[in-house]
Each structure stands twice: as C-alpha cells, then as structure tokens.
Design an enzyme around this catalytic site. Structure first.
Site, short mmCIF file in Angstrom:
data_model
loop_
_atom_site.label_atom_id
_atom_site.label_comp_id
_atom_site.label_asym_id
_atom_site.label_seq_id
_atom_site.Cartn_x
_atom_site.Cartn_y
_atom_site.Cartn_z
N ASP A 81 -10.41 -4.74 -4.32
CA ASP A 81 -9.82 -3.76 -3.42
C ASP A 81 -10.63 -2.46 -3.49
O ASP A 81 -10.70 -1.83 -4.54
CB ASP A 81 -8.37 -3.51 -3.82
N SER B 228 0.83 -1.20 0.00
CA SER B 228 0.00 0.00 0.00
C SER B 228 0.88 1.26 0.00
O SER B 228 1.65 1.48 -0.92
CB SER B 228 -0.94 -0.03 1.20
N HIS C 178 -8.20 -5.10 0.36
CA HIS C 178 -6.97 -4.33 0.53
C HIS C 178 -6.08 -4.87 1.66
O HIS C 178 -4.85 -4.79 1.56
CB HIS C 178 -7.31 -2.87 0.82
#
Length: 361
Positions: free
Chosen positions: A214, A149, A243
C-alpha cells in the site's frame, strides 16, 4: 498563529476529495412515492434513503436487503468515491457474505448535502446507525461496522461507543490523518481521525485487512491497529496488495466470509460474557511483607521512606542488624539535577538510592 481548530479545518481540506460531479442523483418516483437513484441499476431489494444528521445535513444511504442475512454490514467508504461507484461492490458483498448492507455518502459526497469534515462524518454515521435501529429494527448486536481507508475514522468513532457491537472490519485503515503523511509517534491536537486512541475502546472482535504494498496508507498502520485491538481477529495481510485493489484478490472475500461466519456463531450471551470479563478488575497478586514503611516529607521535591527493621525485637542499638539493613532511604521526584554531592567519601553512599534518574548514589 493558527489555533488547533483552524489547523484541523485546514487539514480537512486535504483529507477529503469527493468525486465531482457525483456519479448518481436522487429523485422521487412519482408512481411509487419512493426515492430512487439515477445512474445505478434499479433493484427492488434496494432502499434509497435521505437521512437527517444532528449537524443539519442530509446524507444519502443505500440499504441492500438480503433475505438470507443474519447480520448487517454498515459500510463507510474510502476517499474519492461515492455510492454510485460502489454499487457493484455492495451487491457482490451482499450476495457473497449473505448480509444486509447499508452504505452511505458522507456530507458533501455524492448527493449528500453539506461539506465534508471530520465532525460531519461522525454525525453522518451516527444518523445512519440510528436509521438502522428505528427504520429496520436492527440492534447493535447484529451489526458489523466496515471502514475503508478514511472510513475507518467514523467506523472506530461509532465502534468505541457501542459496547455490544458484533464486529468491526478495518480495510486499509489509518492510525490518524497526520500519520499518513509523516511518521510520528505522538498525537497533535490538530490531528484528525485519531484511530490510534479509539481502537483501544472497541470491545468487539476486529478484523484488519491491509495490503503489504500500500503506497497511500503504509502497511504499518494496519499492523499497529491490529496490535492495539482489545479483541483482534486473525488479520489478512494481502501480499502485493495496494490501497484500492484488495477486493480483486481471492483471499479477500474468502477471509472476510470466514470472519462473518465466525461472528454469526457468536451469540449475544457469549458476547456479554466476554464484555463482563473484560470490565472485571484484574486481581493483582500481593506479596506478604512483614516490614512496615513510614514516609517523611522533607520538602516539595523529595520524600524519604524509612523501612523499619524486620526483627520484632530489634532496636537501633542491638547487634542483630546493622544500620544499613534497618533503613532504606529513597528519594522521589527530585527537581535538582544532583540529589547528593557527597562524593565517594560518604559512608552512607550505599544506603541512599536516588529514584529520580535511576542512579544509585
């Protein structure tokens, strides 16, 4: 009106969410003199480190040793997490992938000092990488950078600067900070983590892992990063993955293990050979053309190119070729909306080709 730097600082406020309070603390063990972390299990194979950065902060790093390891994973975690929450995951990755693992908290996260910002995360990962080199004697040829991320930002920042790196893993990565919240195809000066540009500078194999469902960082980010990579590895698109839950899918560790094994078989000699090949200028095939071109500059707006006849014995009055075949006029970068206003009655209409708008006049 806010400047680019001010807007960038403002964007950073909405980009970082360190857990409060931290899930662990660091203290010095009086008996051994070593740093230990409270809130996580004691492990003899774990080194707790405080690393100084070039921006004056001290970041906490956990180094997990594996005696069977050939490679080391430098892990940059995602948002809203710290080392205490990631301890169990790090232990599983160390065992299942048979690697050494170095994880760290960004400035302002966990027990690290300072405040979180884009520039601080760059300084953080640089300092931790230098620690691997100086304290453990691990060179970039034996390191795989892992970014999850937001962690894809510092990961690609460092990867773009290390030409002999073994590999990179991008887990639910972002194209840029702004592209997470709105769909744009261009980069603003105040955008943060411009991965869309840095991925093109990475010279090692890149594995991209992303969930198709996601809802935080759209799947399109992962697909675009994979397309832009110079040496992309087979991607892993986890169907139905979100996610923060990709580690729960069996394909995750299976595909990641396959990538690690592939990187272990790549020797330094092979890597250097690939790097030299990528840096070698490509030979362009040139077509032999017997014609010559003369360029006349008429003004600051346009240039006229005159192509001489292909016939060596041709002159302007001979009959072997007409005026149309002997000359081709091309106009470039014309600033005026209309290059010619001659109309259909002009006998040279087919002789002139306007290149400013792609129209033939």
């Amino acid at each position: 009106m806010l400047s680019g730097c001010s807007v960038s600082s403002l964007a950073a406020r909405f980009a970082f969410f360190p857990p409060e309070p931290a899930t662990y603390a660091v203290r010095k063990d009086e008996a051994t003199g070593r740093l230990v972390a409270s809130g996580v299990p004691r492990d003899n194979a774990l080194d707790v480190l405080l690393v100084d950065t070039r921006r004056g902060n001290k970041v906490v790093a956990f180094y997990f040793r594996n005696p069977c390891a050939r490679l080391t994973l430098l892990y940059s975690h995602g948002n809203a997490a710290d080392l205490g929450q990631l301890y169990d995951l790090f232990v599983q990755l160390k065992v299942n992938l048979k690697v050494n693992l170095m994880g760290y908290d960004y400035s302002g996260y966990g027990a690290s000092t300072g405040k979180p910002s884009e520039e601080n995360t760059y300084a953080d990962i640089e300092a931790v990488y230098q620690c691997l080199e100086t304290e453990y004697g691990i060179s970039q040829e034996d390191i795989i950078l892992y970014g999850q991320s937001v962690g894809s930002g510092p990961t690609l920042h460092l990867a773009s600067r290390l030409p002999r790196l073994r590999g990179v893993v991008l887990h639910s990565a972002i194209l840029s900070g702004l592209r997470v919240v709105c769909h744009v195809n261009f980069t603003f000066c105040f955008d943060i983590y411009k991965n869309v540009k840095k991925i093109k500078k990475v010279k090692c194999p890149v594995l991209v892992i992303h969930g198709t469902d996601d809802d935080v960082v759209n799947w399109s980010h992962g697909k675009e990063l994979w397309k832009l990579a110079r040496e992309p590895y087979d991607p892993l698109w986890i169907k139905g993955g979100g996610h923060c839950n990709l580690e729960l899918y069996p394909d995750f560790i299976r595909h990641l293990s396959r990538f690690i094994c592939a990187m272990e078989t790549i020797t330094t000699k092979i890597r250097l050979k690939k790097i030299r090949q990528s840096l070698r200028p490509r030979k362009k095939a040139h077509r032999v053309n017997t014609t010559t071109t003369t360029t006349f500059t008429t003004n600051c707006c346009c240039r006229i190119r005159v192509r001489k006849p292909t016939c060596p014995s041709c002159n302007f009055s001979c009959g072997c070729c007409g005026l149309r075949n002997c000359f081709t006029f091309r106009f470039f970068r014309c600033c005026r909306p209309t290059c010619f206003s001659c109309g259909s009655c002009c006998s040279f209409r087919s002789c002139f080709k306007c290149c400013c708008c792609g129209d033939a006049r």
